[in-house]
Design a protein around this motif. Structure first.
Motif, mmCIF file in Angstrom:
data_model
loop_
_atom_site.group_PDB
_atom_site.id
_atom_site.type_symbol
_atom_site.label_atom_id
_atom_site.label_comp_id
_atom_site.label_asym_id
_atom_site.label_seq_id
_atom_site.Cartn_x
_atom_site.Cartn_y
_atom_site.Cartn_z
ATOM 1 N N LEU A 161 0.698 -1.309 0.034
ATOM 2 C CA LEU A 161 -0.300 -0.001 0.301
ATOM 3 C C LEU A 161 1.016 1.041 -0.083
ATOM 4 C CD1 LEU A 161 -2.744 1.690 -0.214
ATOM 5 C CD2 LEU A 161 -2.083 1.094 2.590
ATOM 6 N N GLN A 162 1.629 0.872 0.761
ATOM 7 C CA GLN A 162 3.115 2.201 0.853
ATOM 8 C C GLN A 162 3.398 2.620 -0.686
ATOM 9 O OE1 GLN A 162 6.514 1.463 3.253
ATOM 10 N NE2 GLN A 162 6.761 3.775 3.757
ATOM 11 N N GLU A 163 4.135 1.764 -1.042
ATOM 12 C CA GLU A 163 4.551 1.530 -2.423
ATOM 13 C C GLU A 163 3.551 2.144 -3.502
ATOM 14 O OE1 GLU A 163 7.459 1.020 -3.798
ATOM 15 O OE2 GLU A 163 8.692 0.908 -1.844
ATOM 16 N N GLU A 164 2.383 1.925 -3.204
ATOM 17 C CA GLU A 164 1.265 2.246 -4.047
ATOM 18 C C GLU A 164 1.016 3.922 -4.132
ATOM 19 O OE1 GLU A 164 -1.315 2.561 -7.377
ATOM 20 O OE2 GLU A 164 0.177 1.189 -7.507
ATOM 21 N N LEU A 165 0.802 4.037 -2.866
ATOM 22 C CA LEU A 165 0.715 5.508 -2.693
ATOM 23 C C LEU A 165 1.870 6.230 -3.197
ATOM 24 C CD1 LEU A 165 -0.767 5.586 0.687
ATOM 25 C CD2 LEU A 165 -2.574 6.596 -1.644
ATOM 26 N N MET B 103 9.716 2.987 7.490
ATOM 27 C CA MET B 103 10.195 3.830 7.900
ATOM 28 C C MET B 103 11.389 4.816 6.702
ATOM 29 S SD MET B 103 9.769 4.432 12.440
ATOM 30 C CE MET B 103 9.982 6.695 11.132
ATOM 31 N N ARG B 104 12.411 3.671 6.661
ATOM 32 C CA ARG B 104 13.176 4.267 5.734
ATOM 33 C C ARG B 104 12.424 4.946 4.400
ATOM 34 N NH1 ARG B 104 16.802 -0.843 6.107
ATOM 35 N NH2 ARG B 104 18.062 -0.123 7.696
ATOM 36 N N LYS B 105 11.307 4.079 3.974
ATOM 37 C CA LYS B 105 11.000 4.566 2.852
ATOM 38 C C LYS B 105 9.959 5.881 3.125
ATOM 39 C CE LYS B 105 11.568 -0.014 0.495
ATOM 40 N NZ LYS B 105 10.320 -1.276 -0.071
#
Length: 200
Positions: free
Chosen positions: A69-73, A98-100
């Motif tokens: 989900l984080q990657e998609e956002l 958190m690194r991302k």
């Protein structure tokens, strides 16, 4: 003053219901979702105004994980502050998150105040280094690495987690912390928090 909207994504119905109730009681508007894809579909249809927004998401979920989900956002260019809630075994994944760019992560089970603090911090105005805006000239004395350490200390991360996130040794974290506190003229964590959040 506009109300902050919190998007809550977790596949556990009991957790979702109790957390939504907590957040609504604390004055947030809450949209709760059983999965990441349901949230993404709904979020894409909404009109987003100036009101502050924050996403609180589990990491381990069926179909689409919190990290996906984080990657998609990120792919969609959505700069939504993100707080992960995670079980103990998911901490390495949370460190990677958190690194991302995730704002914070808190381990289940957590206190009500820990979640509310994490959301308040995530929704605070940001500076370029990714932390709260601080109107204090003492902060100009900090090196970029000391500012990163400051952000993570304010996010209640212990030295070991800070070391994992930044890819440095615990000894180096301790050195940065000592230098940072000396430059800011503080001796205790509460004093440091006041300066970091603009009250010192």
């Amino acid at each position: 003053m506009s109300v902050t909207r919190v998007y809550l994504v977790d596949d556990n119905p009991g957790f979702r219901e109790s957390t939504a109730w907590l957040l609504e009681t604390a004055g947030y508007e809450v949209d709760a979702y059983a999965g990441a894809r349901e949230f993404l579909d709904d979020y894409a249809r909404q009109r987003h105004g100036a009101a502050a927004e924050c996403l609180v998401s589990d990491i381990r979920m069926p179909e689409m994980s919190g990290l996906q989900l984080q990657e998609e956002l990120r792919r969609r260019g959505v700069p939504l502050p993100l707080v992960f809630v995670t079980a103990h075994g998911d901490v390495p994944m949370a460190v990677e998150a958190m690194r991302k760019g995730a704002s914070n992560f808190i381990e289940k089970p957590f206190s009500d105040e820990a979640l509310l603090d994490a959301i308040r911090l995530a929704c605070a105005p940001r500076r370029d280094a990714g932390g709260p805006v601080v109107h204090n000239e003492r902060l100009a004395r900090l090196s970029p690495r000391e500012r990163q350490v400051l952000d993570l200390v304010v996010a209640s991360k212990p030295n070991k987690i800070i070391a994992d996130i930044l890819g440095i040794s615990i000894k180096t974290v301790e050195l940065h912390r000592a230098n940072m506190m000396a430059k800011l003229g503080v001796k205790t964590l509460p004093e440091l928090m006041k300066v970091a959040l603009g009250h010192g």
